[in-house]
Motif scaffolding. Structure first.
Motif, mmCIF file in Angstrom:
data_model
loop_
_atom_site.group_PDB
_atom_site.id
_atom_site.type_symbol
_atom_site.label_atom_id
_atom_site.label_comp_id
_atom_site.label_asym_id
_atom_site.label_seq_id
_atom_site.Cartn_x
_atom_site.Cartn_y
_atom_site.Cartn_z
ATOM 1 N N LEU A 35 -33.029 -8.853 24.346
ATOM 2 C CA LEU A 35 -32.418 -7.953 25.325
ATOM 3 C C LEU A 35 -30.976 -7.637 24.952
ATOM 4 O O LEU A 35 -30.514 -6.496 25.114
ATOM 5 N N GLN A 36 -30.263 -8.618 24.421
ATOM 6 C CA GLN A 36 -28.890 -8.390 23.980
ATOM 7 C C GLN A 36 -28.831 -7.339 22.881
ATOM 8 O O GLN A 36 -27.833 -6.613 22.756
ATOM 9 N N HIS A 37 -29.903 -7.266 22.065
ATOM 10 C CA HIS A 37 -29.842 -6.390 20.888
ATOM 11 C C HIS A 37 -30.412 -4.997 21.117
ATOM 12 O O HIS A 37 -30.543 -4.233 20.151
ATOM 13 N N ILE A 38 -30.697 -4.649 22.350
ATOM 14 C CA ILE A 38 -31.086 -3.256 22.617
ATOM 15 C C ILE A 38 -29.973 -2.297 22.193
ATOM 16 O O ILE A 38 -30.240 -1.291 21.510
ATOM 17 N N PRO A 39 -28.691 -2.553 22.552
ATOM 18 C CA PRO A 39 -27.629 -1.660 22.061
ATOM 19 C C PRO A 39 -27.512 -1.663 20.530
ATOM 20 O O PRO A 39 -27.180 -0.632 19.941
ATOM 21 N N THR A 40 -27.804 -2.798 19.906
ATOM 22 C CA THR A 40 -27.672 -2.889 18.446
ATOM 23 C C THR A 40 -28.653 -1.976 17.737
ATOM 24 O O THR A 40 -28.280 -1.238 16.810
ATOM 25 N N VAL A 41 -29.914 -2.022 18.161
ATOM 26 C CA VAL A 41 -30.939 -1.214 17.486
ATOM 27 C C VAL A 41 -30.753 0.274 17.779
ATOM 28 O O VAL A 41 -31.294 1.121 17.050
ATOM 29 N N LEU A 42 -30.016 0.607 18.811
ATOM 30 C CA LEU A 42 -29.676 2.011 19.066
ATOM 31 C C LEU A 42 -28.447 2.430 18.267
ATOM 32 O O LEU A 42 -28.369 3.566 17.773
ATOM 33 N N ALA A 43 -27.488 1.505 18.125
ATOM 34 C CA ALA A 43 -26.221 1.843 17.473
ATOM 35 C C ALA A 43 -26.360 1.974 15.961
ATOM 36 O O ALA A 43 -25.723 2.838 15.351
ATOM 37 N N LEU A 44 -27.161 1.129 15.333
ATOM 38 C CA LEU A 44 -27.246 1.148 13.863
ATOM 39 C C LEU A 44 -27.759 2.485 13.325
ATOM 40 O O LEU A 44 -27.138 3.048 12.410
ATOM 41 N N PRO A 45 -28.861 3.043 13.831
ATOM 42 C CA PRO A 45 -29.270 4.376 13.349
ATOM 43 C C PRO A 45 -28.238 5.458 13.654
ATOM 44 O O PRO A 45 -28.043 6.381 12.853
ATOM 45 N N ALA A 46 -27.570 5.338 14.814
ATOM 46 C CA ALA A 46 -26.544 6.330 15.154
ATOM 47 C C ALA A 46 -25.384 6.269 14.169
ATOM 48 O O ALA A 46 -24.849 7.310 13.748
ATOM 49 N N LEU A 47 -24.978 5.057 13.778
ATOM 50 C CA LEU A 47 -23.905 4.916 12.795
ATOM 51 C C LEU A 47 -24.335 5.442 11.427
ATOM 52 O O LEU A 47 -23.528 6.041 10.699
#
Length: 213
Positions: A35-47
């Motif tokens: 659950l903590q890594h929901i923002p991570t998996v969204l941010a990496l492709p965006a970056l």
């Protein structure tokens, strides 16, 4: 200039992705970490998309990567258990408990402060470059965005506390018994953004003076 941006930003992103992969190795809190890594998996492709399109300056991209790296470290130990005291003791022979008398784990406080400090430049730059705002209004927009996102995140944590089991919600939210946790988190984010806004404003003023002079 554009090529140099890509040559810088893609390696920075690769290092961030490696940190993410390493943080998942032998996960300590697998039930909460996803659950903590929901923002991570969204941010990496965006970056990745941003780096390939050259949307942001190297400075803004670095701020985003640093913020994500701090979050990845926090998610590894679901924030409340980041062993920074052990790291300090290993290097300096003492930790924050001895130096400052802290009994609470304050890593989450650091990340909220860093959110305001590091997100102000990228948001302001995007507002000026793509939103057509002046620099002053871009900085104001960035400050208000940090305030709004911080508030929305605390509402999200409140929703988790209502929906999830009490123990699970406590581990995710990391209140650690502090009833004013949400207010302190938002205040630290605004403090970080305020400091970044002032620093950027002063820097721009000095740059203008040099140009005029």
């Amino acid at each position: 200039m554009a090529a140099s941006s890509v040559n810088y930003q893609l390696p920075v992103l690769a290092a961030t992705m490696l940190l993410f992969a390493a943080s998942l190795w032998q996960s300590i809190y697998p039930d909460q970490q996803w659950l903590q890594h929901i923002p991570t998996v969204l941010a990496l492709p965006a970056l990745l998309w941003s780096a390939r399109r050259r949307w942001l300056s190297n400075a803004s991209f670095t701020c985003l990567a640093m913020m994500l790296a701090l979050h990845i470290v926090g998610a590894r130990w679901i924030y409340s258990n980041v062993p920074y005291d052990e790291w300090f003791r290993a290097v300096f022979g003492g930790g924050t408990r001895e130096w400052l008398g802290w009994t609470r784990n304050h890593y989450d406080r650091l990340v909220h402060f860093a959110f305001g400090l590091l997100m102000t430049l990228p948001v302001a730059e995007a507002a000026v470059r793509y939103g057509g705002l002046s620099v002053a209004w871009g900085l104001a927009w960035a400050w208000m965005t940090v305030a709004g996102v911080s508030a929305l995140y605390e509402v999200f944590e409140w929703a988790i506390a209502i929906i999830a089991a009490p123990d699970y919600a406590e581990q995710y939210n990391g209140q650690q018994g502090d009833w004013w946790d949400a207010q302190k988190d938002m205040a630290l984010a605004l403090l970080g953004s305020t400091l970044a806004t002032l620093a950027l404003g002063v820097g721009l003023q000095r740059q203008r003076r040099r140009t005029v002079g």
